[in-house]
Design a protein around this motif. Structure first.
Motif, PDB file in Angstrom:
ATOM      1  N   ASP A 139       1.492   6.774  -6.813  1.00 21.88           N
ATOM      2  CA  ASP A 139       0.512   7.802  -7.124  1.00 21.88           C
ATOM      3  C   ASP A 139       1.117   9.191  -7.014  1.00 21.88           C
ATOM      4  N   LEU A 140       1.876   9.427  -5.979  1.00 22.12           N
ATOM      5  CA  LEU A 140       2.504  10.742  -5.826  1.00 22.12           C
ATOM      6  C   LEU A 140       3.449  11.030  -6.978  1.00 22.12           C
ATOM      7  N   GLN A 141       4.174  10.020  -7.434  1.00 21.99           N
ATOM      8  CA  GLN A 141       5.062  10.179  -8.579  1.00 21.99           C
ATOM      9  C   GLN A 141       4.248  10.468  -9.848  1.00 21.99           C
ATOM     10  N   ILE A 142       3.160   9.737 -10.041  1.00 23.95           N
ATOM     11  CA  ILE A 142       2.297   9.964 -11.205  1.00 23.95           C
ATOM     12  C   ILE A 142       1.740  11.383 -11.167  1.00 23.95           C
ATOM     13  N   HIS A 143       1.320  11.822  -9.998  1.00 22.74           N
ATOM     14  CA  HIS A 143       0.784  13.179  -9.861  1.00 22.74           C
ATOM     15  C   HIS A 143       1.854  14.221 -10.166  1.00 22.74           C
ATOM     16  N   ARG A 144       3.048  14.007  -9.646  1.00 26.63           N
ATOM     17  CA  ARG A 144       4.139  14.955  -9.880  1.00 26.63           C
ATOM     18  C   ARG A 144       4.496  15.036 -11.366  1.00 26.63           C
ATOM     19  N   LEU A 145       4.497  13.900 -12.038  1.00 27.06           N
ATOM     20  CA  LEU A 145       4.907  13.856 -13.436  1.00 27.06           C
ATOM     21  C   LEU A 145       3.798  14.241 -14.413  1.00 27.06           C
ATOM     22  N   GLY A 146       2.553  13.885 -14.092  1.00 31.79           N
ATOM     23  CA  GLY A 146       1.480  14.089 -15.067  1.00 31.79           C
ATOM     24  C   GLY A 146       0.288  14.887 -14.590  1.00 31.79           C
ATOM     25  N   TYR A 178       0.835  -1.202   0.000  1.00 33.67           N
ATOM     26  CA  TYR A 178       0.000   0.000   0.000  1.00 33.67           C
ATOM     27  C   TYR A 178       0.871   1.254   0.000  1.00 33.67           C
ATOM     28  N   ARG A 179       1.960   1.239   0.736  1.00 40.30           N
ATOM     29  CA  ARG A 179       2.868   2.393   0.730  1.00 40.30           C
ATOM     30  C   ARG A 179       3.485   2.586  -0.652  1.00 40.30           C
ATOM     31  N   ARG A 180       3.822   1.464  -1.329  1.00 41.49           N
ATOM     32  CA  ARG A 180       4.339   1.567  -2.700  1.00 41.49           C
ATOM     33  C   ARG A 180       3.273   2.140  -3.636  1.00 41.49           C
ATOM     34  N   LEU A 181       2.014   1.748  -3.423  1.00 43.38           N
ATOM     35  CA  LEU A 181       0.916   2.275  -4.239  1.00 43.38           C
ATOM     36  C   LEU A 181       0.789   3.783  -4.058  1.00 43.38           C
ATOM     37  N   LEU A 182       0.857   4.241  -2.818  1.00 43.52           N
ATOM     38  CA  LEU A 182       0.784   5.686  -2.566  1.00 43.52           C
ATOM     39  C   LEU A 182       1.986   6.415  -3.154  1.00 43.52           C
ATOM     40  N   ASP A 183       3.174   5.846  -3.005  1.00 43.85           N
ATOM     41  CA  ASP A 183       4.368   6.469  -3.577  1.00 43.85           C
ATOM     42  C   ASP A 183       4.251   6.576  -5.097  1.00 43.85           C
TER      43      ASP A 183
END
Length: 109
Positions: free
Chosen positions: A65-72, A58-63
């Motif tokens: 998502d944050l990366q996806i949000h930052r990039l896109g 779950y922590r990897r999933l959140l990480d």
């Protein structure tokens, strides 16, 4: 007639950069989200928030998502979450409402 000034005030969706490294990072984050989401589903999404917070997947999933949000941006988060929901046939459409609450536009609690 076309009014260029009024078009400037309209919010524009964030576009992924043409930089291959940027695009590769986005693809890696999407893949990390896919794998970790499958792992979270195997562990069960009906677990308490405390149990989920202790779950490495779950922590990897959140990480991811944050990366996806930052990039896109927010639209990219929405597209990825919808794609993952559709691909995971055992998943109900409400999972991301809880798992990425506040990060998926229009789908928080």
């Amino acid at each position: 007639m076309y009014d260029p000034i009024s078009r400037l005030s309209e919010p524009q969706p964030r576009q992924l950069a043409a930089d291959p490294g940027h695009l590769a990072a986005f693809i890696e984050a999407w893949e990390a989200a896919r794998i970790s989401y499958a792992d979270v589903l195997r562990g069960g999404v009906d677990r308490s928030d405390i149990e989920l917070a202790r779950d490495h997947a779950y922590r990897r999933l959140l990480d991811a998502d944050l990366q996806i949000h930052r990039l896109g941006g927010t639209d990219a988060v929405r597209v990825v979450s919808e794609s993952l929901e559709m691909r995971m046939s055992q998943a109900g459409s409400c999972h991301f409402k809880r798992l990425w609450s506040g990060l998926v536009p229009g789908r928080g609690h």
